[in-house]
Each structure stands twice: as C-alpha cells, then as structure tokens.
Design a protein around this motif. Structure first.
Motif, PDB file in Angstrom:
ATOM      1  N   ASN A 102      34.285 -62.988  23.141  1.00 39.46           N
ATOM      2  CA  ASN A 102      35.223 -62.436  24.003  1.00 39.46           C
ATOM      3  C   ASN A 102      36.713 -62.910  23.779  1.00 39.46           C
ATOM      4  O   ASN A 102      37.559 -62.323  24.075  1.00 39.46           O
ATOM      5  CB  ASN A 102      34.774 -62.538  25.460  1.00 39.46           C
ATOM      6  CG  ASN A 102      33.442 -61.907  25.773  1.00 39.46           C
ATOM      7  OD1 ASN A 102      33.048 -61.027  24.794  1.00 39.46           O
ATOM      8  ND2 ASN A 102      32.680 -62.146  26.745  1.00 39.46           N
ATOM      9  N   SER A 103      36.668 -64.268  23.403  1.00 36.91           N
ATOM     10  CA  SER A 103      37.912 -64.944  23.389  1.00 36.91           C
ATOM     11  C   SER A 103      38.812 -64.673  21.851  1.00 36.91           C
ATOM     12  O   SER A 103      40.037 -64.796  21.748  1.00 36.91           O
ATOM     13  CB  SER A 103      38.067 -66.454  23.490  1.00 36.91           C
ATOM     14  OG  SER A 103      37.054 -66.731  24.560  1.00 36.91           O
ATOM     15  N   GLU A 112      48.049 -76.353  22.047  1.00 30.32           N
ATOM     16  CA  GLU A 112      48.707 -75.056  22.263  1.00 30.32           C
ATOM     17  C   GLU A 112      50.276 -75.100  22.392  1.00 30.32           C
ATOM     18  O   GLU A 112      50.696 -73.828  22.141  1.00 30.32           O
ATOM     19  CB  GLU A 112      48.263 -75.038  23.903  1.00 30.32           C
ATOM     20  CG  GLU A 112      48.536 -73.777  24.548  1.00 30.32           C
ATOM     21  CD  GLU A 112      47.742 -73.504  25.883  1.00 30.32           C
ATOM     22  OE1 GLU A 112      47.939 -74.290  26.625  1.00 30.32           O
ATOM     23  OE2 GLU A 112      47.220 -72.459  25.982  1.00 30.32           O
ATOM     24  N   VAL A 164      30.951 -66.260  24.695  1.00 30.19           N
ATOM     25  CA  VAL A 164      32.363 -66.636  25.214  1.00 30.19           C
ATOM     26  C   VAL A 164      33.397 -66.872  24.210  1.00 30.19           C
ATOM     27  O   VAL A 164      34.522 -66.329  24.299  1.00 30.19           O
ATOM     28  CB  VAL A 164      32.162 -68.222  25.990  1.00 30.19           C
ATOM     29  CG1 VAL A 164      33.651 -68.845  25.989  1.00 30.19           C
ATOM     30  CG2 VAL A 164      31.377 -68.137  27.221  1.00 30.19           C
ATOM     31  N   ILE A 165      32.800 -67.441  22.857  1.00 28.62           N
ATOM     32  CA  ILE A 165      33.577 -67.287  21.776  1.00 28.62           C
ATOM     33  C   ILE A 165      34.006 -65.924  21.274  1.00 28.62           C
ATOM     34  O   ILE A 165      35.206 -65.487  21.023  1.00 28.62           O
ATOM     35  CB  ILE A 165      33.153 -68.018  20.584  1.00 28.62           C
ATOM     36  CG1 ILE A 165      32.929 -69.419  21.089  1.00 28.62           C
ATOM     37  CG2 ILE A 165      33.648 -67.911  19.281  1.00 28.62           C
ATOM     38  CD1 ILE A 165      32.099 -70.402  20.122  1.00 28.62           C
ATOM     39  N   TYR A 183      43.070 -67.822  14.763  1.00 27.21           N
ATOM     40  CA  TYR A 183      42.383 -68.471  16.200  1.00 27.21           C
ATOM     41  C   TYR A 183      42.291 -69.955  15.831  1.00 27.21           C
ATOM     42  O   TYR A 183      42.369 -70.385  14.914  1.00 27.21           O
ATOM     43  CB  TYR A 183      41.321 -67.854  16.463  1.00 27.21           C
ATOM     44  CG  TYR A 183      40.174 -67.993  15.386  1.00 27.21           C
ATOM     45  CD1 TYR A 183      39.381 -69.049  15.445  1.00 27.21           C
ATOM     46  CD2 TYR A 183      40.019 -66.810  14.676  1.00 27.21           C
ATOM     47  CE1 TYR A 183      38.234 -69.087  14.412  1.00 27.21           C
ATOM     48  CE2 TYR A 183      39.094 -66.986  13.637  1.00 27.21           C
ATOM     49  CZ  TYR A 183      38.176 -68.202  13.417  1.00 27.21           C
ATOM     50  OH  TYR A 183      37.058 -68.172  12.601  1.00 27.21           O
ATOM     51  N   PRO A 199      45.382 -67.183  19.381  1.00 27.52           N
ATOM     52  CA  PRO A 199      44.728 -67.755  20.706  1.00 27.52           C
ATOM     53  C   PRO A 199      44.035 -69.268  20.686  1.00 27.52           C
ATOM     54  O   PRO A 199      43.732 -69.590  19.341  1.00 27.52           O
ATOM     55  CB  PRO A 199      43.687 -66.792  20.983  1.00 27.52           C
ATOM     56  CG  PRO A 199      43.498 -66.181  19.627  1.00 27.52           C
ATOM     57  CD  PRO A 199      44.954 -66.352  18.836  1.00 27.52           C
ATOM     58  N   ILE A 247      41.460 -71.837  21.869  1.00 30.12           N
ATOM     59  CA  ILE A 247      40.035 -71.418  22.829  1.00 30.12           C
ATOM     60  C   ILE A 247      39.374 -72.624  23.128  1.00 30.12           C
ATOM     61  O   ILE A 247      38.926 -73.424  22.172  1.00 30.12           O
ATOM     62  CB  ILE A 247      39.318 -70.068  22.282  1.00 30.12           C
ATOM     63  CG1 ILE A 247      39.870 -69.122  22.111  1.00 30.12           C
ATOM     64  CG2 ILE A 247      37.936 -70.042  22.965  1.00 30.12           C
ATOM     65  CD1 ILE A 247      39.578 -68.408  20.597  1.00 30.12           C
ATOM     66  N   LYS A 248      39.113 -72.952  24.351  1.00 29.26           N
ATOM     67  CA  LYS A 248      38.275 -74.106  24.635  1.00 29.26           C
ATOM     68  C   LYS A 248      36.335 -73.505  24.430  1.00 29.26           C
ATOM     69  O   LYS A 248      36.374 -72.734  25.214  1.00 29.26           O
ATOM     70  CB  LYS A 248      38.384 -74.537  26.007  1.00 29.26           C
ATOM     71  CG  LYS A 248      39.668 -75.456  26.104  1.00 29.26           C
ATOM     72  CD  LYS A 248      39.843 -75.988  27.599  1.00 29.26           C
ATOM     73  CE  LYS A 248      41.117 -76.623  27.559  1.00 29.26           C
ATOM     74  NZ  LYS A 248      41.400 -76.826  29.150  1.00 29.26           N
ATOM     75  N   ALA A 249      35.818 -74.284  23.735  1.00 29.06           N
ATOM     76  CA  ALA A 249      34.473 -74.028  23.643  1.00 29.06           C
ATOM     77  C   ALA A 249      33.754 -74.956  23.374  1.00 29.06           C
ATOM     78  O   ALA A 249      33.824 -76.172  23.120  1.00 29.06           O
ATOM     79  CB  ALA A 249      34.263 -72.887  22.579  1.00 29.06           C
TER      80      ALA A 249
END
Length: 245
Positions: free
Chosen positions: A86-87, A39, A83-84, A23, A47, A49-51
């Motif tokens: 789940n992603s 990306e 959030v993290i 990730y 994935p 992921i923005k966090a």
C-alpha cells in the motif's frame, strides 16, 4: 551526496534499510533521528516507508528490490506485505518468494538492469528475480564469497565490492554490470559493503564510522559529487601524505 548515519548504536545501515530509485524502506522502531536523515535527503523525490519483515527490523538483509519491483521472503507476514504494498508506488511489483536462502538481501544484489545472485539459489527464484525486477541475472561470487549481497553494493552509476576482489574479478564484474567498480571498505575498514552502505543514483547512506577517505571513494565511484573534478581529491590526498611524511 553521501551521508553518515547510525541505526540506534549500529553502523550497519544496510541491514536496517533498503534504498532504490523509486522508494526507500526503513526499519520500524529505530530512533526518529535515523528516519529523519533518510527523509531529509529523499522525501522530495521518493517515498520513505517504515516497515518490518518477518517481525524483524532487518529489512535490508531480507529483501531485494529496484525501481521495478520488490521481493520479500516467505517468512514475511500477510499484514507486512499489505502495508508495504500500500505504501509503494503503483508501478512497483511486490512479490513474496519461497526460497530456502531466505535472507534475500545477502544472496541477491541488483540495480535497475542487472542482478548478481548466490550460485546455489533455486532456478525458479532466478526466473522470478529476472521477471519481477526486470533485470539480467548472473550467478557470481565476489572475492570467493557466495553472499554477493553482503560484499557488494551498486547503483546504475557505479559499484563497490569487497576489498580483496582480484583485478581479474573486478574486470569481469565490471563488464557484466557495465558500470565502473572499485574494491573498497566502509565503516573504517569493514569489508561487508552491503551491510554498511545503501545507495541509489543520487544519494548514499553509510555508517558513522566511515572515514573521509572511504566517503570520497564512495562519492566518486557512485558519481554522487556534482561533477566535482577528481583531480582536486588527488591533489588533496597527495598533499596530505606529504605533510604526514
């Protein structure tokens, strides 16, 4: 392949992102351009992921992770954790740890098999790092700096450390980690490798100021070239020096 990019006006891409083989975390709220660079290179494989962590964008310095897991500081909120979690892919274990040295990215550096940690980190944290990330853990310094995560960056293929690391230390670290290491710089002479560079087994991202010589060192030690022979680079460098003389 090594790619140059910048987060807003900062070359410290390693401060605002965390890259592993499973990730990639990128700070929320940066320019869309920064996110799209990651990306375009990675989205087909892992994935992106923005966090945020603890309300800040300093993801790379606050977290530590590999393909097996991700560790977050105790300042990370429940919402951010959710959030993290789940992603990320299901097989990645996410855990918050109660550690006094809460900038985990500065105090721990790891690949999928080995981790180096700050000499003063808690025994309990050491066990969690070994357990969650599935790695062998060693307490180490790099060129007499205790912040191993700031002055070193490595993948399963190779690693780069602080330019003032002695030959003896390089040999010792290399045999501990079982990967080739090189002492070098990023961002036109910066010795803070961890802040200027993120890398996994097939991609690297460094600051816009990184010179082509630094880039070629990064690509060769992390084996990012598609089996391009090193002799070509050696010949090019020799002829460049001759022409400048």
């Amino acid at each position: 392949m090594a790619t140059r990019c910048a987060f807003e006006n900062s070359n410290d891409v390693g401060v605002f992102s965390k890259l592993t083989n499973a990730y990639c975390l990128v700070a929320l709220g940066g320019s869309e351009n920064f996110y799209s660079v990651f990306e375009s290179e990675l989205a087909d494989h892992i994935p992106v992921i923005k966090a945020t962590v603890a309300g800040t964008r300093l993801l790379g310095r606050c977290t530590v992770g590999n393909k097996n897991g991700l560790l977050l500081p105790n300042t990370c909120t429940d919402q951010e954790l959710q959030v993290i979690r789940n992603s990320l892919p299901d097989e990645v274990v996410v855990q918050r740890i109660d550690e006094r040295l809460s900038a985990l990215g500065n105090c721990v550096v790891c690949n999928d098999y080995v981790a180096l940690i700050h000499p003063d980190i808690d025994r309990e944290t050491e066990e969690i790092v070994a357990d969650v990330l599935g790695v062998e853990v060693f307490r180490q310094t790099i060129a007499n700096n205790v912040l191993v995560g700031s002055y070193c960056s490595f993948s399963n293929q190779g690693g780069m450390v602080h330019p003032k690391t002695s030959i003896e230390d390089l040999d010792e670290l290399s045999s501990l980690l079982q990967i080739p290491l090189v002492a070098g710089t990023v961002n036109r002479g910066s010795d803070v490798i961890g802040a200027g560079l993120v890398v996994n087994d097939w991609a690297a991202f460094c600051g816009l100021d990184t010179t082509s010589t630094e880039l070629s060192v990064i690509e060769s030690v992390f084996k990012l070239r598609d089996a391009q022979p090193m002799s070509i680079v050696g010949d090019m460098r020799a002829s460049l020096i001759d022409s400048m003389a």
